[in-house]
Design a protein around this motif. Structure first.
Motif, PDB file in Angstrom:
ATOM      1  N   PRO A 161      68.791  18.667  24.326  1.00  0.00           N
ATOM      2  CA  PRO A 161      67.401  18.191  24.432  1.00  0.00           C
ATOM      3  C   PRO A 161      66.472  19.193  25.119  1.00  0.00           C
ATOM      4  CG  PRO A 161      68.926  16.469  25.082  1.00  0.00           C
ATOM      5  CD  PRO A 161      69.735  17.710  24.869  1.00  0.00           C
ATOM      6  N   GLU A 162      66.995  20.080  25.934  1.00  0.00           N
ATOM      7  CA  GLU A 162      66.151  21.070  26.602  1.00  0.00           C
ATOM      8  C   GLU A 162      65.604  22.103  25.633  1.00  0.00           C
ATOM      9  OE1 GLU A 162      69.543  20.934  27.684  1.00  0.00           O
ATOM     10  OE2 GLU A 162      69.155  19.314  29.109  1.00  0.00           O
ATOM     11  N   VAL A 163      66.241  22.259  24.475  1.00  0.00           N
ATOM     12  CA  VAL A 163      65.850  23.292  23.521  1.00  0.00           C
ATOM     13  C   VAL A 163      64.820  22.767  22.511  1.00  0.00           C
ATOM     14  CG1 VAL A 163      66.786  25.005  21.889  1.00  0.00           C
ATOM     15  CG2 VAL A 163      68.155  24.257  23.816  1.00  0.00           C
ATOM     16  N   TYR A 164      64.622  21.461  22.445  1.00  0.00           N
ATOM     17  CA  TYR A 164      63.688  20.884  21.475  1.00  0.00           C
ATOM     18  C   TYR A 164      62.264  21.431  21.605  1.00  0.00           C
ATOM     19  CZ  TYR A 164      67.359  17.496  20.342  1.00  0.00           C
ATOM     20  OH  TYR A 164      68.512  16.903  19.949  1.00  0.00           O
ATOM     21  N   PRO A 165      61.706  21.592  22.815  1.00  0.00           N
ATOM     22  CA  PRO A 165      60.359  22.187  22.886  1.00  0.00           C
ATOM     23  C   PRO A 165      60.299  23.616  22.338  1.00  0.00           C
ATOM     24  CG  PRO A 165      60.875  21.093  24.940  1.00  0.00           C
ATOM     25  CD  PRO A 165      62.126  21.097  24.126  1.00  0.00           C
ATOM     26  N   LEU A 166      61.358  24.378  22.513  1.00  0.00           N
ATOM     27  CA  LEU A 166      61.410  25.723  21.956  1.00  0.00           C
ATOM     28  C   LEU A 166      61.397  25.672  20.439  1.00  0.00           C
ATOM     29  CD1 LEU A 166      61.773  28.786  22.374  1.00  0.00           C
ATOM     30  CD2 LEU A 166      64.233  28.368  22.344  1.00  0.00           C
ATOM     31  N   PHE A 167      62.186  24.771  19.871  1.00  0.00           N
ATOM     32  CA  PHE A 167      62.186  24.611  18.422  1.00  0.00           C
ATOM     33  C   PHE A 167      60.816  24.167  17.919  1.00  0.00           C
ATOM     34  CE2 PHE A 167      66.997  23.687  18.312  1.00  0.00           C
ATOM     35  CZ  PHE A 167      67.269  25.030  18.127  1.00  0.00           C
ATOM     36  N   ALA A 168      60.155  23.280  18.655  1.00  0.00           N
ATOM     37  CA  ALA A 168      58.829  22.817  18.249  1.00  0.00           C
ATOM     38  C   ALA A 168      57.820  23.959  18.297  1.00  0.00           C
ATOM     39  CB  ALA A 168      58.384  21.673  19.145  1.00  0.00           C
ATOM     40  N   ALA A 169      57.849  24.769  19.366  1.00  0.00           N
ATOM     41  CA  ALA A 169      56.900  25.883  19.483  1.00  0.00           C
ATOM     42  C   ALA A 169      57.127  26.915  18.391  1.00  0.00           C
ATOM     43  CB  ALA A 169      57.033  26.524  20.866  1.00  0.00           C
ATOM     44  N   VAL A 170      58.362  27.244  18.124  1.00  0.00           N
ATOM     45  CA  VAL A 170      58.665  28.210  17.066  1.00  0.00           C
ATOM     46  C   VAL A 170      58.288  27.627  15.703  1.00  0.00           C
ATOM     47  CG1 VAL A 170      60.538  29.434  15.901  1.00  0.00           C
ATOM     48  CG2 VAL A 170      60.427  29.419  18.380  1.00  0.00           C
ATOM     49  N   GLY A 171      58.529  26.336  15.504  1.00  0.00           N
ATOM     50  CA  GLY A 171      58.163  25.696  14.240  1.00  0.00           C
ATOM     51  C   GLY A 171      56.660  25.704  14.016  1.00  0.00           C
ATOM     52  N   VAL A 172      55.881  25.445  15.073  1.00  0.00           N
ATOM     53  CA  VAL A 172      54.418  25.493  14.944  1.00  0.00           C
ATOM     54  C   VAL A 172      53.962  26.912  14.640  1.00  0.00           C
ATOM     55  CG1 VAL A 172      52.272  25.256  16.262  1.00  0.00           C
ATOM     56  CG2 VAL A 172      53.975  23.443  16.320  1.00  0.00           C
ATOM     57  N   ALA A 173      54.541  27.900  15.309  1.00  0.00           N
ATOM     58  CA  ALA A 173      54.158  29.297  15.058  1.00  0.00           C
ATOM     59  C   ALA A 173      54.493  29.710  13.631  1.00  0.00           C
ATOM     60  CB  ALA A 173      54.860  30.211  16.057  1.00  0.00           C
ATOM     61  N   VAL A 174      55.637  29.336  13.144  1.00  0.00           N
ATOM     62  CA  VAL A 174      56.016  29.659  11.761  1.00  0.00           C
ATOM     63  C   VAL A 174      55.102  28.928  10.780  1.00  0.00           C
ATOM     64  CG1 VAL A 174      57.851  29.358  10.040  1.00  0.00           C
ATOM     65  CG2 VAL A 174      58.386  30.276  12.298  1.00  0.00           C
ATOM     66  N   GLY A 175      54.726  27.693  11.097  1.00  0.00           N
ATOM     67  CA  GLY A 175      53.814  26.949  10.242  1.00  0.00           C
ATOM     68  C   GLY A 175      52.437  27.596  10.165  1.00  0.00           C
ATOM     69  N   ILE A 176      51.917  28.046  11.302  1.00  0.00           N
ATOM     70  CA  ILE A 176      50.615  28.712  11.315  1.00  0.00           C
ATOM     71  C   ILE A 176      50.680  30.015  10.523  1.00  0.00           C
ATOM     72  CG2 ILE A 176      48.967  29.906  12.819  1.00  0.00           C
ATOM     73  CD1 ILE A 176      49.532  27.727  14.905  1.00  0.00           C
ATOM     74  N   CYS A 177      51.739  30.772  10.705  1.00  0.00           N
ATOM     75  CA  CYS A 177      51.885  32.023   9.942  1.00  0.00           C
ATOM     76  C   CYS A 177      51.999  31.751   8.446  1.00  0.00           C
ATOM     77  CB  CYS A 177      53.109  32.793  10.429  1.00  0.00           C
ATOM     78  SG  CYS A 177      52.923  33.485  12.066  1.00  0.00           S
ATOM     79  N   GLY A 178      52.746  30.737   8.079  1.00  0.00           N
ATOM     80  CA  GLY A 178      52.871  30.383   6.671  1.00  0.00           C
ATOM     81  C   GLY A 178      51.556  29.924   6.083  1.00  0.00           C
ATOM     82  N   PHE A 179      50.796  29.129   6.835  1.00  0.00           N
ATOM     83  CA  PHE A 179      49.485  28.677   6.367  1.00  0.00           C
ATOM     84  C   PHE A 179      48.560  29.863   6.138  1.00  0.00           C
ATOM     85  CE2 PHE A 179      45.110  27.635   7.581  1.00  0.00           C
ATOM     86  CZ  PHE A 179      44.803  26.754   6.559  1.00  0.00           C
ATOM     87  N   GLN A 180      48.527  30.799   7.083  1.00  0.00           N
ATOM     88  CA  GLN A 180      47.652  31.959   6.948  1.00  0.00           C
ATOM     89  C   GLN A 180      48.089  32.834   5.772  1.00  0.00           C
ATOM     90  OE1 GLN A 180      44.916  32.209   8.573  1.00  0.00           O
ATOM     91  NE2 GLN A 180      44.294  34.156   7.777  1.00  0.00           N
ATOM     92  N   LEU A 181      49.375  32.980   5.564  1.00  0.00           N
ATOM     93  CA  LEU A 181      49.875  33.761   4.436  1.00  0.00           C
ATOM     94  C   LEU A 181      49.454  33.132   3.114  1.00  0.00           C
ATOM     95  CD1 LEU A 181      51.757  36.057   3.373  1.00  0.00           C
ATOM     96  CD2 LEU A 181      53.558  34.338   3.374  1.00  0.00           C
TER      97      LEU A 181
END
Length: 91
Positions: A12-32
């Protein structure tokens, strides 16, 4: 071995890291996708690339001045202006 590495990363401690990386990948994908689909300077098909440099200022202006930019243009650059005003403005 597969079970131990899986239990190491799915805590459970790693879930925020996964969420932050997922949001960053989503923003990059949207911009692409946005750049590939509607940027007037990006040409994917061969016919458009053969046209060379186009003087399409209206299309470039429409791409640069999108609706979000128009919405925030005349607003205060604060995230929470009411809370900022409460703590900074004298009564």
């Amino acid at each position: 071995m597969g079970s131990s590495s899986l239990s190491r990363w799915l805590r459970p401690e790693v879930y925020p890291l996964f969420a932050a990386v997922g949001v960053a990948v989503g923003i990059c994908g949207f911009q692409l996708v946005r750049n590939i689909c509607i940027n007037p300077e990006v040409r994917v098909n061969k016919e458009a690339r053969a046209a060379g440099i186009l003087e399409n200022f209206t299309e470039g202006e429409r791409y640069a001045e999108h609706s979000l930019r128009k919405f925030v243009r005349n607003r205060s650059p604060e995230i929470m202006p009411s809370i900022n005003g409460y703590f900074t403005d004298p009564k």
